[in-house]
Design an enzyme around this catalytic site. Structure first.
Site, PDB file in Angstrom:
ATOM      1  N   VAL A  62       0.809  -1.226   0.000  1.00 17.58           N
ATOM      2  CA  VAL A  62       0.000   0.000   0.000  1.00 17.58           C
ATOM      3  C   VAL A  62       0.843   1.277   0.000  1.00 17.58           C
ATOM      4  O   VAL A  62       0.305   2.366  -0.213  1.00 17.58           O
ATOM      5  CB  VAL A  62      -1.003   0.047   1.188  1.00 17.58           C
ATOM      6  CG1 VAL A  62      -2.043  -1.053   1.062  1.00 17.58           C
ATOM      7  CG2 VAL A  62      -0.279  -0.008   2.539  1.00 17.58           C
ATOM      8  N   ASN A  67      -7.822  -1.269   4.413  1.00 10.89           N
ATOM      9  CA  ASN A  67      -7.768  -2.037   5.660  1.00 10.89           C
ATOM     10  C   ASN A  67      -6.343  -2.312   6.141  1.00 10.89           C
ATOM     11  O   ASN A  67      -6.124  -2.489   7.329  1.00 10.89           O
ATOM     12  CB  ASN A  67      -8.526  -3.351   5.439  1.00 10.89           C
ATOM     13  CG  ASN A  67      -8.215  -4.380   6.503  1.00 10.89           C
ATOM     14  OD1 ASN A  67      -8.728  -4.294   7.628  1.00 10.89           O
ATOM     15  ND2 ASN A  67      -7.342  -5.335   6.196  1.00 10.89           N
ATOM     16  N   TYR A 115       1.062   5.166  15.846  1.00  9.19           N
ATOM     17  CA  TYR A 115      -0.231   4.544  15.527  1.00  9.19           C
ATOM     18  C   TYR A 115      -1.367   5.543  15.752  1.00  9.19           C
ATOM     19  O   TYR A 115      -2.225   5.732  14.879  1.00  9.19           O
ATOM     20  CB  TYR A 115      -0.409   3.283  16.385  1.00  9.19           C
ATOM     21  CG  TYR A 115      -1.549   2.393  15.925  1.00  9.19           C
ATOM     22  CD1 TYR A 115      -1.408   1.559  14.821  1.00  9.19           C
ATOM     23  CD2 TYR A 115      -2.763   2.372  16.606  1.00  9.19           C
ATOM     24  CE1 TYR A 115      -2.446   0.735  14.397  1.00  9.19           C
ATOM     25  CE2 TYR A 115      -3.801   1.554  16.204  1.00  9.19           C
ATOM     26  CZ  TYR A 115      -3.638   0.732  15.096  1.00  9.19           C
ATOM     27  OH  TYR A 115      -4.672  -0.084  14.686  1.00  9.19           O
TER      28      TYR A 115
HETATM   29  P1  NAD Z   1      -3.629  -8.129  10.703  1.00  8.64           P
HETATM   30  O1  NAD Z   1      -2.212  -7.835  11.055  1.00  8.64           O
HETATM   31  O2  NAD Z   1      -4.170  -9.470  10.955  1.00  8.64           O
HETATM   32  O3  NAD Z   1      -3.894  -7.754   9.168  1.00  8.64           O
HETATM   33  C1  NAD Z   1      -3.299  -6.657   8.553  1.00  8.64           C
HETATM   34  C2  NAD Z   1      -2.970  -7.016   7.119  1.00  8.64           C
HETATM   35  O4  NAD Z   1      -2.346  -5.878   6.509  1.00  8.64           O
HETATM   36  C3  NAD Z   1      -1.982  -8.184   7.023  1.00  8.64           C
HETATM   37  O5  NAD Z   1      -2.442  -9.157   6.119  1.00  8.64           O
HETATM   38  C4  NAD Z   1      -0.712  -7.514   6.533  1.00  8.64           C
HETATM   39  O6  NAD Z   1       0.131  -8.356   5.743  1.00  8.64           O
HETATM   40  C5  NAD Z   1      -1.287  -6.359   5.723  1.00  8.64           C
HETATM   41  N1  NAD Z   1      -0.279  -5.317   5.474  1.00  8.64           N
HETATM   42  C6  NAD Z   1       0.661  -4.822   6.314  1.00  8.64           C
HETATM   43  N2  NAD Z   1       1.455  -3.970   5.656  1.00  8.64           N
HETATM   44  C7  NAD Z   1       1.016  -3.924   4.375  1.00  8.64           C
HETATM   45  C8  NAD Z   1       1.429  -3.223   3.214  1.00  8.64           C
HETATM   46  N3  NAD Z   1       2.499  -2.397   3.220  1.00  8.64           N
HETATM   47  N4  NAD Z   1       0.740  -3.401   2.066  1.00  8.64           N
HETATM   48  C9  NAD Z   1      -0.317  -4.253   2.033  1.00  8.64           C
HETATM   49  N5  NAD Z   1      -0.748  -4.956   3.087  1.00  8.64           N
HETATM   50  C10 NAD Z   1      -0.081  -4.798   4.247  1.00  8.64           C
HETATM   51  O7  NAD Z   1      -4.480  -7.027  11.490  1.00  8.64           O
HETATM   52  P2  NAD Z   1      -6.047  -6.677  11.511  1.00  8.64           P
HETATM   53  O8  NAD Z   1      -6.463  -6.606  12.923  1.00  8.64           O
HETATM   54  O9  NAD Z   1      -6.814  -7.506  10.565  1.00  8.64           O
HETATM   55  O10 NAD Z   1      -5.937  -5.157  10.990  1.00  8.64           O
HETATM   56  C11 NAD Z   1      -6.751  -4.611   9.975  1.00  8.64           C
HETATM   57  C12 NAD Z   1      -6.879  -3.115  10.210  1.00  8.64           C
HETATM   58  O11 NAD Z   1      -7.606  -2.877  11.419  1.00  8.64           O
HETATM   59  C13 NAD Z   1      -5.554  -2.375  10.381  1.00  8.64           C
HETATM   60  O12 NAD Z   1      -5.610  -1.138   9.709  1.00  8.64           O
HETATM   61  C14 NAD Z   1      -5.467  -2.170  11.868  1.00  8.64           C
HETATM   62  O13 NAD Z   1      -4.656  -1.061  12.209  1.00  8.64           O
HETATM   63  C15 NAD Z   1      -6.918  -1.938  12.221  1.00  8.64           C
HETATM   64  N6  NAD Z   1      -7.257  -2.165  13.622  1.00  8.64           N
HETATM   65  C16 NAD Z   1      -7.050  -3.362  14.201  1.00  8.64           C
HETATM   66  C17 NAD Z   1      -7.413  -3.549  15.528  1.00  8.64           C
HETATM   67  C18 NAD Z   1      -7.250  -4.876  16.231  1.00  8.64           C
HETATM   68  O14 NAD Z   1      -7.415  -4.911  17.460  1.00  8.64           O
HETATM   69  N7  NAD Z   1      -6.951  -5.956  15.553  1.00  8.64           N
HETATM   70  C19 NAD Z   1      -7.981  -2.487  16.241  1.00  8.64           C
HETATM   71  C20 NAD Z   1      -8.170  -1.277  15.614  1.00  8.64           C
HETATM   72  C21 NAD Z   1      -7.815  -1.121  14.299  1.00  8.64           C
END
Ligand code: NAD
Length: 250
Positions: free
Chosen positions: A66, A92, A157
């Site tokens: 991304v 995402n 973050y």
């Molecule tokens: P996750 O780590 O399981 O999934 C994140 C995905 O993003 C992974 O597949 C990873 O490989 C991909 N990613 C990372 N860097 C990338 C890049 N440069 N290009 C393309 N893809 C990339 O985490 P998740 O919980 O599924 O997170 C999804 C979103 O939700 C994120 O933006 C995260 O910040 C947000 N979020 C998560 C939580 C939580 O508690 N899990 C809470 C609030 C917000």
């Protein structure tokens, strides 16, 4: 079953966690989905599993970093070539970082900003021209409760997720006349590989602060994203949706 019938969605970070849950739910609701990630094998496996269970090609995986504008352009091209256009973008992909202001190195800061903040802008920049061709679109930017409130630590973050919130509102205002809606989603603690990689005590401490006293699931976020992606949300733009078990209500 048909809440997204006829629509094409691009989901970043679709290889696992929330992105993969959204890809499964969107295709179950009739969408075609392109899922992009830096985890090539995992993204392909998600697409293959979806295609196998639906007995047709409704998911396509590709490499999408991304932080790279050229990857985004290729991903949007793939939506058009594979499935005929682009209607929905879920920004995402994201990475966590639990360091404070002083403890964060410049390299760490730049990496978090590049993925969590610049990546969201690049995604919208690439997707909006394709949505214009369809005469409408829905963009869902995944922020966090940490884009709404502060905490000790996680400086980069917080900074990036706060930026996603206002970038979403700015885009919503600019593109409303073109029927392109832009909303942000703010998950609390969600049980995904991102959280599994954090310190258990820290996660337990944060989880205990939510009135519902539990972590959410990727599917619980995906259903909110589904609503925003669908025509059911046709008058919803510039809004912020928390999915946090009441965390930010306290
Ligand atoms: P996750 O780590 O399981 O999934 C994140 C995905 O993003 C992974 O597949 C990873 O490989 C991909 N990613 C990372 N860097 C990338 C890049 N440069 N290009 C393309 N893809 C990339 O985490 P998740 O919980 O599924 O997170 C999804 C979103 O939700 C994120 O933006 C995260 O910040 C947000 N979020 C998560 C939580 C939580 O508690 N899990 C809470 C609030 C917000």
């Amino acid at each position: 079953m048909d809440r997204l019938k006829g629509k094409v969605a691009l989901i970043s970070g679709g290889a696992r966690g929330q992105g993969a849950a959204e890809a499964r739910l969107f295709t179950a609701e009739g969408a075609k989905v392109v899922l992009g990630d830096v985890l090539d094998a995992e993204a392909r496996a998600v697409a293959e599993q979806i295609n196998k269970s639906s007995a047709q090609k409704c998911a396509h995986a590709l490499r999408l970093d991304v932080t790279r504008g050229s990857d985004w352009r290729a991903a949007v091209d793939a939506c058009e070539h594979e499935f005929g256009g682009l209607d929905i973008l879920v920004n995402n992909a994201g990475i966590a970082n639990v360091k404070g202001i002083v403890e964060t190195s410049e390299e760490e800061w730049d990496a978090v900003v590049a993925i969590n903040q610049k990546g969201v802008w690049l995604g919208m920049k690439a997707a909006i021209p394709a949505m214009r061709k369809r005469g409408a679109g829905s963009i869902i930017n995944i922020s966090s409760i940490y884009g709404l409130i502060g905490s000790a630590g996680s400086a980069a973050y917080h900074g990036t997720k706060g930026a996603v919130r206002l970038l979403s509102k700015a885009a919503a205002v600019q593109y409303a006349p073109e029927n392109i809606r832009v909303n942000s989603v703010h998950p609390g603690v969600i049980k995904t590989p991102m959280v599994d990689a954090l310190d258990d005590d820290l996660v337990a401490q944060i989880t205990a602060l939510a009135p519902m006293k539990r972590a959410g699931t990727a599917e619980e976020v995906a259903y909110v994203v589904l609503f925003l992606a669908s025509n059911e949300a046709s008058f919803v733009t510039g809004a912020e949706y928390v999915v946090d078990g009441g965390y930010t209500a306290v």
